[in-house]
Motif scaffolding. Structure first.
Motif, PDB file in Angstrom:
ATOM      1  N   GLU A  14       0.921  -1.406  -0.087  1.00 35.91           N
ATOM      2  CA  GLU A  14       0.024   0.220  -0.035  1.00 35.91           C
ATOM      3  C   GLU A  14       0.848   1.255  -0.031  1.00 35.91           C
ATOM      4  O   GLU A  14       0.440   2.311  -0.606  1.00 35.91           O
ATOM      5  N   PRO A  15       1.821   1.310   0.820  1.00 35.35           N
ATOM      6  CA  PRO A  15       2.694   2.583   0.719  1.00 35.35           C
ATOM      7  C   PRO A  15       3.200   2.878  -0.595  1.00 35.35           C
ATOM      8  O   PRO A  15       3.086   4.136  -1.136  1.00 35.35           O
ATOM      9  N   LEU A  16       3.775   1.906  -1.046  1.00 34.47           N
ATOM     10  CA  LEU A  16       4.243   2.045  -2.730  1.00 34.47           C
ATOM     11  C   LEU A  16       2.983   2.289  -3.797  1.00 34.47           C
ATOM     12  O   LEU A  16       3.236   3.414  -4.631  1.00 34.47           O
ATOM     13  N   VAL A  17       1.977   1.835  -3.469  1.00 33.48           N
ATOM     14  CA  VAL A  17       0.953   2.244  -4.531  1.00 33.48           C
ATOM     15  C   VAL A  17       0.432   3.738  -4.167  1.00 33.48           C
ATOM     16  O   VAL A  17       0.198   4.467  -5.101  1.00 33.48           O
ATOM     17  N   SER A  18       0.294   3.916  -2.889  1.00 33.24           N
ATOM     18  CA  SER A  18      -0.067   5.478  -2.459  1.00 33.24           C
ATOM     19  C   SER A  18       0.711   6.443  -3.064  1.00 33.24           C
ATOM     20  O   SER A  18       0.394   7.486  -3.380  1.00 33.24           O
ATOM     21  N   SER A  19       2.218   5.902  -3.013  1.00 34.22           N
ATOM     22  CA  SER A  19       3.057   7.106  -3.292  1.00 34.22           C
ATOM     23  C   SER A  19       3.055   7.585  -4.760  1.00 34.22           C
ATOM     24  O   SER A  19       3.463   8.382  -5.548  1.00 34.22           O
ATOM     25  N   LYS A  20       2.331   6.477  -5.885  1.00 30.06           N
ATOM     26  CA  LYS A  20       1.982   6.954  -7.125  1.00 30.06           C
ATOM     27  C   LYS A  20       0.544   7.635  -7.403  1.00 30.06           C
ATOM     28  O   LYS A  20       0.176   7.705  -8.447  1.00 30.06           O
ATOM     29  N   ASP A  21       0.119   8.112  -5.872  1.00 20.01           N
ATOM     30  CA  ASP A  21      -1.276   8.626  -6.327  1.00 20.01           C
ATOM     31  C   ASP A  21      -2.115   7.803  -6.810  1.00 20.01           C
ATOM     32  O   ASP A  21      -3.382   8.066  -7.167  1.00 20.01           O
ATOM     33  N   LEU A  22      -2.356   6.513  -6.203  1.00 25.20           N
ATOM     34  CA  LEU A  22      -3.279   5.467  -6.644  1.00 25.20           C
ATOM     35  C   LEU A  22      -3.784   4.978  -5.413  1.00 25.20           C
ATOM     36  O   LEU A  22      -3.215   4.809  -4.226  1.00 25.20           O
ATOM     37  N   ASP A  23      -4.938   4.285  -5.516  1.00 27.97           N
ATOM     38  CA  ASP A  23      -5.592   3.681  -4.261  1.00 27.97           C
ATOM     39  C   ASP A  23      -5.460   2.158  -4.697  1.00 27.97           C
ATOM     40  O   ASP A  23      -5.674   1.692  -5.588  1.00 27.97           O
ATOM     41  N   LEU A  24      -5.145   1.371  -3.504  1.00 30.40           N
ATOM     42  CA  LEU A  24      -5.029  -0.054  -3.505  1.00 30.40           C
ATOM     43  C   LEU A  24      -6.332  -0.506  -3.047  1.00 30.40           C
ATOM     44  O   LEU A  24      -6.873  -0.477  -2.123  1.00 30.40           O
ATOM     45  N   GLU A  25      -7.080  -1.139  -4.060  1.00 31.29           N
ATOM     46  CA  GLU A  25      -8.623  -1.570  -4.178  1.00 31.29           C
ATOM     47  C   GLU A  25      -8.535  -2.879  -3.461  1.00 31.29           C
ATOM     48  O   GLU A  25      -9.603  -3.035  -2.860  1.00 31.29           O
ATOM     49  N   GLU A  26      -7.902  -3.815  -3.884  1.00 32.81           N
ATOM     50  CA  GLU A  26      -8.098  -5.398  -3.869  1.00 32.81           C
ATOM     51  C   GLU A  26      -6.793  -5.896  -3.991  1.00 32.81           C
ATOM     52  O   GLU A  26      -6.012  -5.608  -4.560  1.00 32.81           O
ATOM     53  N   ILE A  27      -6.426  -6.795  -3.046  1.00 28.94           N
ATOM     54  CA  ILE A  27      -5.458  -7.808  -3.048  1.00 28.94           C
ATOM     55  C   ILE A  27      -6.170  -9.235  -2.864  1.00 28.94           C
ATOM     56  O   ILE A  27      -6.988  -9.527  -1.966  1.00 28.94           O
ATOM     57  N   LEU A  38      -1.509 -13.707  -7.543  1.00 23.91           N
ATOM     58  CA  LEU A  38      -1.526 -12.491  -6.660  1.00 23.91           C
ATOM     59  C   LEU A  38      -2.228 -11.620  -7.513  1.00 23.91           C
ATOM     60  O   LEU A  38      -1.436 -11.055  -8.665  1.00 23.91           O
ATOM     61  N   ARG A  39      -3.413 -11.127  -7.408  1.00 22.48           N
ATOM     62  CA  ARG A  39      -4.080 -10.331  -7.992  1.00 22.48           C
ATOM     63  C   ARG A  39      -3.990  -8.613  -7.337  1.00 22.48           C
ATOM     64  O   ARG A  39      -4.610  -8.780  -6.221  1.00 22.48           O
ATOM     65  N   VAL A  40      -3.584  -7.741  -7.754  1.00 19.87           N
ATOM     66  CA  VAL A  40      -3.744  -6.443  -7.249  1.00 19.87           C
ATOM     67  C   VAL A  40      -4.565  -5.505  -8.282  1.00 19.87           C
ATOM     68  O   VAL A  40      -4.365  -5.501  -9.311  1.00 19.87           O
ATOM     69  N   VAL A  41      -5.550  -4.892  -7.526  1.00 12.94           N
ATOM     70  CA  VAL A  41      -6.534  -3.922  -8.174  1.00 12.94           C
ATOM     71  C   VAL A  41      -6.138  -2.673  -7.809  1.00 12.94           C
ATOM     72  O   VAL A  41      -6.089  -2.253  -6.406  1.00 12.94           O
ATOM     73  N   VAL A  42      -5.780  -1.729  -8.602  1.00  7.59           N
ATOM     74  CA  VAL A  42      -5.479  -0.258  -8.090  1.00  7.59           C
ATOM     75  C   VAL A  42      -6.401   0.616  -9.045  1.00  7.59           C
ATOM     76  O   VAL A  42      -6.902   0.426 -10.044  1.00  7.59           O
ATOM     77  N   ASP A  43      -6.667   1.807  -8.389  1.00  7.45           N
ATOM     78  CA  ASP A  43      -7.428   2.827  -9.059  1.00  7.45           C
ATOM     79  C   ASP A  43      -7.062   4.143  -8.659  1.00  7.45           C
ATOM     80  O   ASP A  43      -6.064   4.529  -7.741  1.00  7.45           O
ATOM     81  N   SER A  44      -7.526   5.170  -9.151  1.00 10.03           N
ATOM     82  CA  SER A  44      -7.282   6.703  -8.545  1.00 10.03           C
ATOM     83  C   SER A  44      -8.597   7.369  -9.118  1.00 10.03           C
ATOM     84  O   SER A  44      -9.623   6.825  -9.893  1.00 10.03           O
ATOM     85  N   ASP A  45      -8.821   8.703  -8.869  1.00  2.00           N
ATOM     86  CA  ASP A  45      -9.857   9.667  -9.275  1.00  2.00           C
ATOM     87  C   ASP A  45     -10.068   9.695 -10.612  1.00  2.00           C
ATOM     88  O   ASP A  45     -11.150   9.826 -10.923  1.00  2.00           O
ATOM     89  N   ASP A  46      -8.968   9.547 -11.291  1.00  3.06           N
ATOM     90  CA  ASP A  46      -8.820   9.797 -12.713  1.00  3.06           C
ATOM     91  C   ASP A  46      -8.783   8.463 -13.449  1.00  3.06           C
ATOM     92  O   ASP A  46      -8.713   8.418 -14.551  1.00  3.06           O
ATOM     93  N   GLU A  74       6.558 -20.420  -6.522  1.00  2.86           N
ATOM     94  CA  GLU A  74       6.392 -19.468  -7.499  1.00  2.86           C
ATOM     95  C   GLU A  74       4.961 -18.839  -7.516  1.00  2.86           C
ATOM     96  O   GLU A  74       4.065 -19.437  -7.062  1.00  2.86           O
ATOM     97  N   TYR A  75       4.909 -17.656  -8.069  1.00  2.00           N
ATOM     98  CA  TYR A  75       3.589 -16.971  -8.595  1.00  2.00           C
ATOM     99  C   TYR A  75       3.452 -16.295  -9.395  1.00  2.00           C
ATOM    100  O   TYR A  75       4.571 -15.691 -10.009  1.00  2.00           O
ATOM    101  N   THR A  76       2.336 -15.852  -9.915  1.00  2.00           N
ATOM    102  CA  THR A  76       2.239 -14.710 -11.098  1.00  2.00           C
ATOM    103  C   THR A  76       1.366 -13.642 -10.491  1.00  2.00           C
ATOM    104  O   THR A  76       0.651 -13.721  -9.594  1.00  2.00           O
ATOM    105  N   LEU A  77       2.102 -12.474 -10.802  1.00  2.00           N
ATOM    106  CA  LEU A  77       1.593 -11.245 -10.330  1.00  2.00           C
ATOM    107  C   LEU A  77       0.662 -10.531 -11.321  1.00  2.00           C
ATOM    108  O   LEU A  77       1.152 -10.657 -12.610  1.00  2.00           O
ATOM    109  N   GLU A  78      -0.561 -10.359 -10.983  1.00  2.00           N
ATOM    110  CA  GLU A  78      -1.323  -9.719 -12.004  1.00  2.00           C
ATOM    111  C   GLU A  78      -2.026  -8.160 -11.295  1.00  2.00           C
ATOM    112  O   GLU A  78      -2.416  -8.229 -10.378  1.00  2.00           O
ATOM    113  N   VAL A  79      -1.734  -7.312 -12.183  1.00  2.00           N
ATOM    114  CA  VAL A  79      -2.175  -5.904 -11.720  1.00  2.00           C
ATOM    115  C   VAL A  79      -3.057  -5.347 -12.772  1.00  2.00           C
ATOM    116  O   VAL A  79      -3.005  -5.295 -14.046  1.00  2.00           O
TER     117      VAL A  79
END
Length: 166
Positions: A14-27, A38-46, A74-79
């Motif tokens: 979350e700190p890394l995502v927030s530093s990019k002005d994004l919200d960490l919506e889901e893990i 590992l599925r990571v969902v990010v979003d922002s106001d725009d 091993e794992y696969t990262l999906e953003v």
């Protein structure tokens, strides 16, 4: 202290995502056969574009490689982003959906209501309910506690705000 892997991952990422002005919506960590995803969902106001997704994906991958949060296997990262028909679960989701058509499931009676969000405040939403059979749209107010579920509806024929202003 965090007890679940998802909570540990959220604290790490979350700190890394927030530093990019994004919200960490889901893990979500899921097993697909013998592999983990590992599925990571990010979003922002725009919203987010593909370049932002690619950049945050690289940075999250580096952060995960530096830690043992995913263990040795091993794992696969999906953003990705939440998608067009996203559920509205946080106040910021409603703010981002202003002007959009939303399907609401109401707490009383379980009835559904489809309406356009006009405004959002701390207590609820102001809506425009489309008219039926040639009738004019009507205004309606919904308090957040009257909403059991809400999901953005996809509109294929709606004009973009920029087109409407032109």
């Amino acid at each position: 202290m965090s007890t679940t892997q998802s909570e540990r991952l959220r604290e790490l990422l979350e700190p890394l995502v927030s530093s990019k002005d994004l919200d960490l919506e889901e893990i979500e960590v899921a097993s697909v056969g013998r592999k983990r995803v590992l599925r990571v969902v990010v979003d922002s106001d725009d919203g987010v574009d593909l370049d932002q997704i690619a950049e945050i994906s690289r940075e999250l991958s580096e952060k995960l490689d530096e830690s043992d949060a995913m263990g040795d296997g091993e794992y696969t990262l999906e953003v990705g982003s939440p998608g067009a028909e996203r559920p509205l679960t946080e106040h910021r989701h409603y703010l981002r959906a202003v002007g959009r058509l939303v399907k609401f499931q109401l707490t009383e009676g379980g009835d559904d209501l489809i309406a356009r969000i006009l405004e959002v405040d701390d207590e609820g939403v102001d809506l425009e309910v489309p008219g039926v059979k040639g009738r004019k749209p009507t205004a309606r107010r919904l308090a957040f506690d009257a909403i059991a579920k809400a999901r953005v509806e996809v509109e294929f024929s709606r004009k973009d705000k920029k087109e409407e202003e032109a």
